[in-house]
Motif scaffolding. Structure first.
Motif, PDB file in Angstrom:
ATOM      1  N   UNK B  34       0.835  -1.205   0.000  1.00 27.49           N
ATOM      2  CA  UNK B  34       0.000   0.000   0.000  1.00 27.49           C
ATOM      3  C   UNK B  34       0.868   1.251   0.000  1.00 27.49           C
ATOM      4  N   UNK B  35       1.899   1.245   0.858  1.00 31.04           N
ATOM      5  CA  UNK B  35       2.771   2.420   0.930  1.00 31.04           C
ATOM      6  C   UNK B  35       3.444   2.667  -0.416  1.00 31.04           C
ATOM      7  N   UNK B  36       4.065   1.614  -0.970  1.00 32.48           N
ATOM      8  CA  UNK B  36       4.825   1.789  -2.212  1.00 32.48           C
ATOM      9  C   UNK B  36       3.897   2.235  -3.340  1.00 32.48           C
ATOM     10  N   UNK B  41       1.675   6.177  -7.143  1.00 34.91           N
ATOM     11  CA  UNK B  41       0.570   6.871  -7.814  1.00 34.91           C
ATOM     12  C   UNK B  41       0.757   8.381  -7.694  1.00 34.91           C
ATOM     13  N   UNK B  42       1.104   8.841  -6.482  1.00 30.95           N
ATOM     14  CA  UNK B  42       1.353  10.272  -6.293  1.00 30.95           C
ATOM     15  C   UNK B  42       2.478  10.752  -7.183  1.00 30.95           C
ATOM     16  N   UNK B  43       3.555   9.979  -7.222  1.00 35.61           N
ATOM     17  CA  UNK B  43       4.708  10.329  -8.031  1.00 35.61           C
ATOM     18  C   UNK B  43       4.336  10.352  -9.507  1.00 35.61           C
ATOM     19  N   UNK B 281       5.238  16.945  -3.553  1.00 35.22           N
ATOM     20  CA  UNK B 281       6.165  16.359  -2.588  1.00 35.22           C
ATOM     21  C   UNK B 281       5.535  16.310  -1.206  1.00 35.22           C
ATOM     22  N   UNK B 282       4.867  17.423  -0.844  1.00 39.11           N
ATOM     23  CA  UNK B 282       4.198  17.466   0.451  1.00 39.11           C
ATOM     24  C   UNK B 282       3.108  16.407   0.529  1.00 39.11           C
ATOM     25  N   UNK B 283       2.329  16.329  -0.553  1.00 38.96           N
ATOM     26  CA  UNK B 283       1.231  15.366  -0.607  1.00 38.96           C
ATOM     27  C   UNK B 283       1.770  13.949  -0.470  1.00 38.96           C
ATOM     28  N   UNK B 284       2.864  13.687  -1.213  1.00 42.00           N
ATOM     29  CA  UNK B 284       3.487  12.360  -1.168  1.00 42.00           C
ATOM     30  C   UNK B 284       3.928  12.028   0.243  1.00 42.00           C
ATOM     31  N   UNK B 285       4.564  13.023   0.873  1.00 39.34           N
ATOM     32  CA  UNK B 285       5.035  12.809   2.241  1.00 39.34           C
ATOM     33  C   UNK B 285       3.889  12.434   3.154  1.00 39.34           C
ATOM     34  N   UNK B 286       2.780  13.189   3.029  1.00 35.53           N
ATOM     35  CA  UNK B 286       1.628  12.928   3.885  1.00 35.53           C
ATOM     36  C   UNK B 286       1.055  11.541   3.615  1.00 35.53           C
ATOM     37  N   UNK B 287       0.923  11.221   2.318  1.00 33.66           N
ATOM     38  CA  UNK B 287       0.366   9.913   1.945  1.00 33.66           C
ATOM     39  C   UNK B 287       1.253   8.795   2.467  1.00 33.66           C
ATOM     40  N   UNK B 288       2.559   8.941   2.243  1.00 37.24           N
ATOM     41  CA  UNK B 288       3.491   7.903   2.685  1.00 37.24           C
ATOM     42  C   UNK B 288       3.438   7.764   4.203  1.00 37.24           C
TER      43      UNK B 288
END
Lengths: 228, 404
Positions: B34-36, B41-43, B281-288
């Protein structure tokens, strides 16, 4: 020569304050090598508590317990593990076999913890299983065995390390008459071969097979008589 | 009992409880995958946006009519601001050395018909040939209209991929005549697919000489915009200054007010891009972070439950004379094996999953997310696999045995 067991004024208190329960109120007892002792008492008399202390599974609140002349309360975790492994064979009322593991592997377990190597371990485990008449069930898992057979596997596990002392906490409590006789026959043979046995029961006919009978009431020994 | 023996015990315990083991592995697998995948997807969407911005062109300036005060109703003055007379001045190599080309743009949507097939072209652009390259289009087949076509007002056009598909289907569109708002235009070229997953289709476009479009469709009024191509991405600022000077002179504008026209340049686009990237990047950080947390809690849960459930077994082992260290090693090996298998399967699942398009986004795996997810999950699995075991092994055997 030391007695195998030397219990001196042992008290065991559970809980604190208002919920305090005195399970043992000062028990003193010595058992010589080769004896076969039955301990009887109603439930709540403290007999299981005494047995757990004898088997180094629990520690007394006060008092002293010498096993083969060694004060058990002075041993650390590692030494206690060694004592449980080498000196004591414990048989539980609830069998306590490891689930989904073959009878042979269950019997091998104490030997594995003792550091005995594979082939020798299997040989001795098979020998112990045939002593209790279950050589043909070595590959069976606990849930494929009857209660009596499971208890005999547990007995085999208790004797496989050739301990000086065998402790049995109501070993026949969950068994039918036939299985009870099978298990007791094993104990008779052990006793005849010179092992020290301490057994808890509340069935008089089980107690009759022992050499010595001790009755516990409310944490006190009220009777200690030699039968044979 | 040696280490090898302990490891064999651990493996035996794992295979003896297939359901429990596979559930644990599944829990870790889902956490890691799920994390990866979420990060991928965000990336992927970040890269899609970046590509889209890049496709707009980075060395262009867009001059549009009217400033920020469009609401003042000054339409009549601003609409005359941009017209064809500005183009020669802006193309002057002496006055504007950093301008490669200046293309006038008249644009609007026009309905087109070919042999009974209708299609409304979203952007029908009248311009100069230089516009095609400046706006990052490439020709797929046929040819581009020439300066001569512009001079002679020839009604020829190049069409985008979408227009070609809608009007012609499988027919070759070259040399076919298309009726655009009552006038016939000959197709002389087809543009290559211009990427971009935006809200508007960049391929729904047709381009024709500005003179022909003004003559037959829009009239000789004002231009919608002027597209300036700088000589290089680094020359955009100089080009902007030159363009501003020329326009101010031509349109008699004094001071620095932005009334008559507005210039958008590539650096603004780049800035937008940088902002977008930062947001992602912020969104990715939050999602991760959230998915790691959720995955971690899942792993914690299953490890705690399965090991706590075995407190009795630990009691039995202690009663048979197992030292605390041996029990700990066994559970640590079990947790390691389960965590690693689960983690690696999770990575495999994520890699397979990233081959599929998820909500119309092609996921792109971020390598650091793989290591982060794997490392975190394995660490959590190890800790919460061994912590309850060490607690149980520290109990007196009778307490562990009484545990229900």
């Amino acid at each position: 020569m030391h007695p195998v067991l030397d219990v001196q004024r042992v008290k065991k208190i559970y809980g604190q304050g208002e919920t305090e329960v005195q399970a043992l109120r000062g028990v003193s007892l010595t058992v010589e090598r080769g004896d076969y002792v039955a301990i009887m008492g109603s439930s709540g008399s403290g007999k299981s508590t005494l047995m757990n202390i004898l088997g180094c599974l629990d520690i007394p609140t006060t008092g002293k317990y010498l096993l083969d002349g060694v004060d058990v309360s002075r041993l650390n975790d590692r030494q206690l593990a060694l004592v449980r492994n080498r000196r004591i064979g414990f048989v539980f009322q609830a069998f306590n076999l490891i689930a989904r593991t073959s009878a042979l592997a269950n019997v091998e377990l104490p030997l594995a913890y003792a550091g005995v190597k594979g082939a020798e371990r299997r040989r001795r485990a098979n020998l112990a299983l045939s002593m209790v008449g279950l050589a043909d069930r070595a590959g069976h898992e606990p849930n494929q065995l009857s209660g009596g057979q499971q208890q005999r596997v547990a007995v085999a596990r208790a004797l496989v390390t050739a301990p000086a002392l065998v402790l049995a906490d109501e070993p026949t409590g969950n068994l039918d008459t036939q299985s009870t006789n099978d298990v007791l026959a094993v104990f008779d043979r052990l006793s005849a071969s010179g092992r020290t046995i301490v057994l808890i029961t509340h069935e008089p006919d089980v107690a009759e097979r022992a050499k010595r009978l001790i009755r516990l009431v409310d944490g006190h020994i009220v009777q200690d008589e030699r039968l044979k | 009992m040696n280490l090898f023996e302990t490891i064999r015990f651990a493996l035996r315990a794992i295979t003896a409880n297939k359901l429990r083991s596979s559930l644990t592995v599944l829990g870790i697998l889902i956490g890691v995958a799920a994390v990866i995948l979420l990060v991928a997807v965000g990336n992927g969407s970040a890269q899609a946006v970046q590509k889209q911005i890049e496709s707009l062109g980075t060395n262009t300036l867009t001059v549009t009519a009217g400033g920020g005060g469009g609401a003042r109703g000054a339409a009549s003055t601003t609409s005359t601001a941009l017209n064809m007379t500005l183009i020669p001045a802006l193309s002057d190599k002496d006055e504007a050395p950093h301008v490669r080309s200046a293309s006038p743009v008249v644009t609007g949507s026009q309905s087109a018909t070919y042999e009974g097939t209708d299609h409304t072209i979203a952007q029908f652009v009248g311009t100069y040939p230089g516009y095609v390259a400046a706006s990052n289009f490439k020709l797929a087949k046929g040819s581009l209209f020439t300066d001569e076509d512009v001079t002679d007002s020839r009604k020829v056009m190049v069409i985008g991929k979408t227009v070609a598909e809608e009007l012609f289907g499988t027919v070759d569109p070259l040399s076919k005549q298309v009726n655009v708002a009552g006038k016939l235009f000959t197709v002389i070229g087809v543009l290559a697919d211009k990427g971009g997953t935006g809200f508007t289709d960049p391929n729904d476009v047709a381009m024709a000489p500005v003179s022909a479009v003004q003559e037959s469709l829009t009239g000789y009024g004002s231009l919608n915009q002027i597209l300036i191509e700088a000589t290089a991405p680094g020359d955009v600022t100089e080009a902007q200054n030159e363009v501003t000077a020329i326009l101010n002179a031509k349109l008699n504008i004094t001071g620095s007010s932005t009334t008559a026209y507005r210039i958008q340049n590539a650096s603004q686009l780049l800035e937008t891009r940088a902002n977008t990237a930062e947001t992602f990047t912020l969104l990715l950080g939050a999602v991760a972070g959230i998915s790691l947390l959720v995955g971690g809690i899942g792993i914690t849960n299953i490890m705690m439950v399965t090991v706590t459930e075995r407190t009795r077994e630990i009691g039995i082992r202690k009663a048979l004379g197992a030292p605390k260290r041996t029990i700990l090693t066994q559970f640590l090996v079990e947790a390691t094996v389960l965590s690693l298998i689960g983690g690696l399967l999770g990575v495999a699942a994520a890699v397979i999953g990233s081959r599929f398009t998820i909500v119309s986004i092609q996921p792109v795996i971020v390598p650091s997310s793989v290591f982060l997810a794997l490392g975190f999950s394995v660490a959590i699995g190890l800790f919460f696999g061994s912590y309850p075991a060490s607690r149980a092994a520290g109990l007196r055997p009778i307490e562990a045995l009484r545990y229900e």
